[in-house]
Write an enzyme that holds these catalytic residues in place. Structure first.
Site, PDB file in Angstrom:
ATOM      1  N   VAL A   2       2.177  13.350  56.738  1.00  0.00           N
ATOM      2  CA  VAL A   2       0.955  13.074  55.980  1.00  0.00           C
ATOM      3  C   VAL A   2       1.282  12.544  54.590  1.00  0.00           C
ATOM      4  CG1 VAL A   2      -0.345  14.864  57.204  1.00  0.00           C
ATOM      5  CG2 VAL A   2       0.779  15.423  55.047  1.00  0.00           C
ATOM      6  N   CYS A   3       0.372  11.721  54.070  1.00  0.00           N
ATOM      7  CA  CYS A   3       0.408  11.284  52.668  1.00  0.00           C
ATOM      8  C   CYS A   3      -1.038  11.155  52.204  1.00  0.00           C
ATOM      9  CB  CYS A   3       1.190   9.981  52.493  1.00  0.00           C
ATOM     10  SG  CYS A   3       0.358   8.529  53.144  1.00  0.00           S
ATOM     11  N   GLN A   4      -1.284  10.528  51.073  1.00  0.00           N
ATOM     12  CA  GLN A   4      -2.643  10.469  50.546  1.00  0.00           C
ATOM     13  C   GLN A   4      -3.487   9.370  51.179  1.00  0.00           C
ATOM     14  OE1 GLN A   4      -3.425  12.971  48.570  1.00  0.00           O
ATOM     15  NE2 GLN A   4      -5.586  12.413  48.496  1.00  0.00           N
TER      16      GLN A   4
ATOM     17  N   GLY B  85      -2.183   7.118  53.761  1.00  0.00           N
ATOM     18  CA  GLY B  85      -1.748   6.766  55.110  1.00  0.00           C
ATOM     19  C   GLY B  85      -0.641   5.737  55.167  1.00  0.00           C
TER      20      GLY B  85
ATOM     21  N   LEU C 130      -4.702  11.826  53.753  1.00  0.00           N
ATOM     22  CA  LEU C 130      -5.465  13.016  53.356  1.00  0.00           C
ATOM     23  C   LEU C 130      -6.741  12.673  52.601  1.00  0.00           C
ATOM     24  CD1 LEU C 130      -2.541  15.371  52.242  1.00  0.00           C
ATOM     25  CD2 LEU C 130      -3.773  15.351  54.424  1.00  0.00           C
TER      26      LEU C 130
END
Length: 233
Positions: free
Chosen positions: A144-146, A148, A173
């Site tokens: 996951v990251c902020q 994508g 996220l």
């Protein structure tokens, strides 16, 4: 004397009923010096990265036992992260002191850093090593990251390195609804990427807007008092 030259990867794709994934057969071709013979070697079957929604990701964790790998930078991770996740950043703070980096860092900090709170970073050279230290190639990993983008890049690197069960949250996220995951931090997961003057500007605009609305209502409902407070010239 015969020798092997110009090796290159060749990928063959075929369908699969394994969830929403396809399987990829990867082989390496090697050509002899004479050019008359092709040899195939090192055939392996690898599952491609799965891109899932936040709700599907929640099921991967709860039902299929996926571990969460958060590849965001330290600042976003500290603002909010999924509880019990593993923080292995794809990018780290760039603190190099050569003249070129110093100039780039100064420019960055006075623009993107100041307005959007984005740190000046570089690719983490220890990323794959750090993941290998914590997980085996057959581990189930939800990356996951902020937004994508970093998670997709990290997942691609992990797949190329031989990890077989990789999934990513589409759009990152920032698309997660409050309460979807148990989280830790000072804000919601979807807001962890917001920082810098742009967040202060939003608060200032809200205050000014409230003041203007109150002033308009006061003038509308109490015109006599408003005339005394703000006499016309």
């Amino acid at each position: 004397m015969a020798g092997i030259i110009s090796p290159g990867p060749t990928a063959l794709y075929f369908g699969s009923n394994v969830g929403t994934r396809r399987l990829k057969a990867v082989s390496w071709a090697a050509k002899s010096v004479s050019g008359n013979r092709i040899r195939r070697k090192n055939l392996r079957i690898a599952a491609e990265v799965r891109f899932v929604s936040a709700e599907e990701a929640k099921q991967l964790i709860a039902v299929e036992g996926y571990s969460v790998v958060d590849v965001r930078d330290k600042s976003q991770f500290e603002r909010a992260h999924i509880k019990s996740c593993h923080h292995i950043p794809l990018f780290i703070y760039n603190e190099d002191n050569d003249i070129g980096t110093i100039i780039k860092r100064t420019v960055h900090n006075n623009f993107s850093g100041l307005f959007f709170g984005l740190p000046f970073t570089k690719l983490n050279p220890e990323f794959l090593k750090s993941v290998r230290n914590e997980f085996s190639p057959d581990s189930k990993l939800l990356v996951v990251c902020q937004e994508g983008l970093r998670s997709a890049a990290a997942a691609s690197r992990l797949e190329e390195a031989g990890f077989e069960n990789i999934a990513c949250v589409t759009s990152g996220l920032q698309s997660v609804k409050p309460g979807t995951f148990d989280s830790v931090g000072s804000t919601e997961l979807q807001n962890a990427g917001k920082a810098g003057l742009i967040t202060v500007q939003g608060k200032i605009s809200a205050v000014l807007g409230t003041v203007l609305v109150c002033a308009l209502l006061f003038i509308t409902f109490f015109p006599d008092q408003a005339e005394k407070l703000f006499p016309s010239s």
